[in-house]
Design a protein around this motif. Structure first.
Motif, short mmCIF file in Angstrom:
data_model
loop_
_atom_site.label_atom_id
_atom_site.label_comp_id
_atom_site.label_asym_id
_atom_site.label_seq_id
_atom_site.Cartn_x
_atom_site.Cartn_y
_atom_site.Cartn_z
N SER A 112 4.72 -4.47 -12.04
CA SER A 112 5.92 -4.71 -12.41
C SER A 112 6.56 -3.53 -11.31
O SER A 112 7.80 -3.65 -10.79
N SER A 113 6.15 -2.33 -11.76
CA SER A 113 6.65 -1.30 -10.83
C SER A 113 6.24 -1.28 -9.26
O SER A 113 7.18 -0.99 -8.54
N VAL A 114 5.19 -1.66 -8.90
CA VAL A 114 4.85 -2.23 -7.46
C VAL A 114 5.92 -3.32 -7.00
O VAL A 114 6.36 -3.05 -6.06
N GLY A 132 12.94 -3.63 -4.07
CA GLY A 132 14.19 -2.76 -4.06
C GLY A 132 14.16 -1.95 -2.70
O GLY A 132 13.45 -2.40 -1.91
N GLY A 133 14.68 -1.06 -2.88
CA GLY A 133 14.89 -0.10 -1.71
C GLY A 133 13.87 0.56 -1.42
O GLY A 133 13.91 1.28 -0.35
N GLU A 166 0.75 -1.06 -0.05
CA GLU A 166 0.08 0.08 -0.01
C GLU A 166 1.01 1.23 -0.06
O GLU A 166 0.49 2.24 -0.72
N ALA A 167 2.09 1.27 0.64
CA ALA A 167 3.00 2.21 0.68
C ALA A 167 3.32 2.49 -0.75
O ALA A 167 3.72 3.71 -1.17
N CYS A 168 3.71 1.53 -1.40
CA CYS A 168 4.19 1.52 -2.90
C CYS A 168 3.20 2.22 -3.75
O CYS A 168 3.55 3.01 -4.73
N ILE A 169 2.10 1.65 -3.59
CA ILE A 169 0.83 2.17 -4.40
C ILE A 169 0.52 3.47 -4.16
O ILE A 169 0.55 4.25 -5.05
N ILE A 170 0.65 3.94 -3.06
CA ILE A 170 0.34 5.55 -2.65
C ILE A 170 1.50 6.32 -3.44
O ILE A 170 1.16 7.35 -4.10
N HIS A 171 2.63 5.68 -3.11
CA HIS A 171 3.65 6.42 -3.85
C HIS A 171 3.67 6.47 -5.40
O HIS A 171 4.13 7.55 -6.01
#
Length: 256
Positions: free
Chosen positions: A176-178, A184-185, A134-139
């Motif tokens: 794939s970006s998620v 990754g970091g 969810e943090a990645c999706i929000i970003h």
């Protein structure tokens, strides 16, 4: 199926224009009807500015800041899921002109010095994964993020819903970006930032969901948890939108 009131009015007006020989929305309008009143620019390009203004759906030159609502939560916390799906998202849907929502998935997690698993979570490793997804999706998704998070949190399985919810609300963002964010970091950086935001709360949070308004915590959690809609209307300093005359929705207060 009935259309929402505003959309029904606009569609009626535009249909009536066509039937009376008047012009229909300009060819420059490339937006679906559900977005015609999303902004002044879209309303102008779709030739429905007058109708949107009459319904008070758009407000140009708005100088009063929106109510800033920040939710500190956990992806698999049952009470957080109830609050998101039954209070926060419905309220935002009706009052998004006058409120800004920030989501901070972390909650009662702990940051630990470990290369393999730098976080531990209240509801186990799956929740740590859910928080980071969810943090990645929000970003990555910007304005579509809240819809995606709502889609996930309202599903039977939050993690399994992530991919289809992303495809539904942000088709231009690849899974794939998620995945890259998760492996990754970047994912860890985002979670570290969420951890820092959560630790900086004053007073410190004691449970989740934990909500602040304009950066401040209110002691009246009963209003926050059961009557968020009315509370946002009360906190907004500008001219109240017509939706603010609605009745509050009351739910049982509970926390993780």
């Amino acid at each position: 199926m009935k259309l929402p009131g505003l959309l029904a009015v606009i569609l009626f007006v535009c249909t009536d224009r066509r039937s009376s020989g008047l012009s229909h929305p300009k060819p420059a309008c490339r937006y679906p009807p559900s977005q015609w009143c999303r902004s002044l620019e879209i309303a102008i390009s779709c030739n429905v500015q007058k109708q949107c203004m009459e319904m008070n759906a758009i407000r140009p030159n708005q100088t009063v800041p929106p109510v800033s609502v920040t939710l500190y939560y956990e992806s698999l916390c049952p009470d957080c899921r109830v609050f998101i799906t039954q209070q926060l998202f419905p309220t935002w849907t009706m009052l998004q002109d006058i409120m800004a929502v920030t989501l901070v998935p972390y909650g009662n997690a702990k940051e630990i010095p470990s290369a393999n698993s730098p976080f531990t979570c209240q509801h186990g490793e799956p929740e740590c994964i859910g928080n980071m997804i969810e943090a990645c999706i929000i970003h990555l998704t910007g304005h579509s993020a809240f819809q995606i998070i709502y889609c996930m949190e309202s599903a039977t399985d939050v993690l399994d819903a992530a991919h289809p919810c992303l495809q539904l609300y942000a088709p231009s963002v690849s899974w794939s970006s998620v995945n890259s964010c998760l492996k990754g970091g970047l994912g860890r950086q985002l979670m570290h930032a969420n951890a820092a935001m959560t630790r900086a709360l004053n007073p410190p949070h004691t449970h989740v969901p934990w909500v602040t308004f304009n950066g401040e915590y209110t002691e009246n959690e009963e209003k926050t948890m059961s009557s968020l809609f009315r509370l946002v209307c009360q906190l907004y300093k500008g001219v109240k939108p017509p939706a603010c005359t609605g009745a509050p929705v009351r739910l049982n207060r509970s926390f993780c």
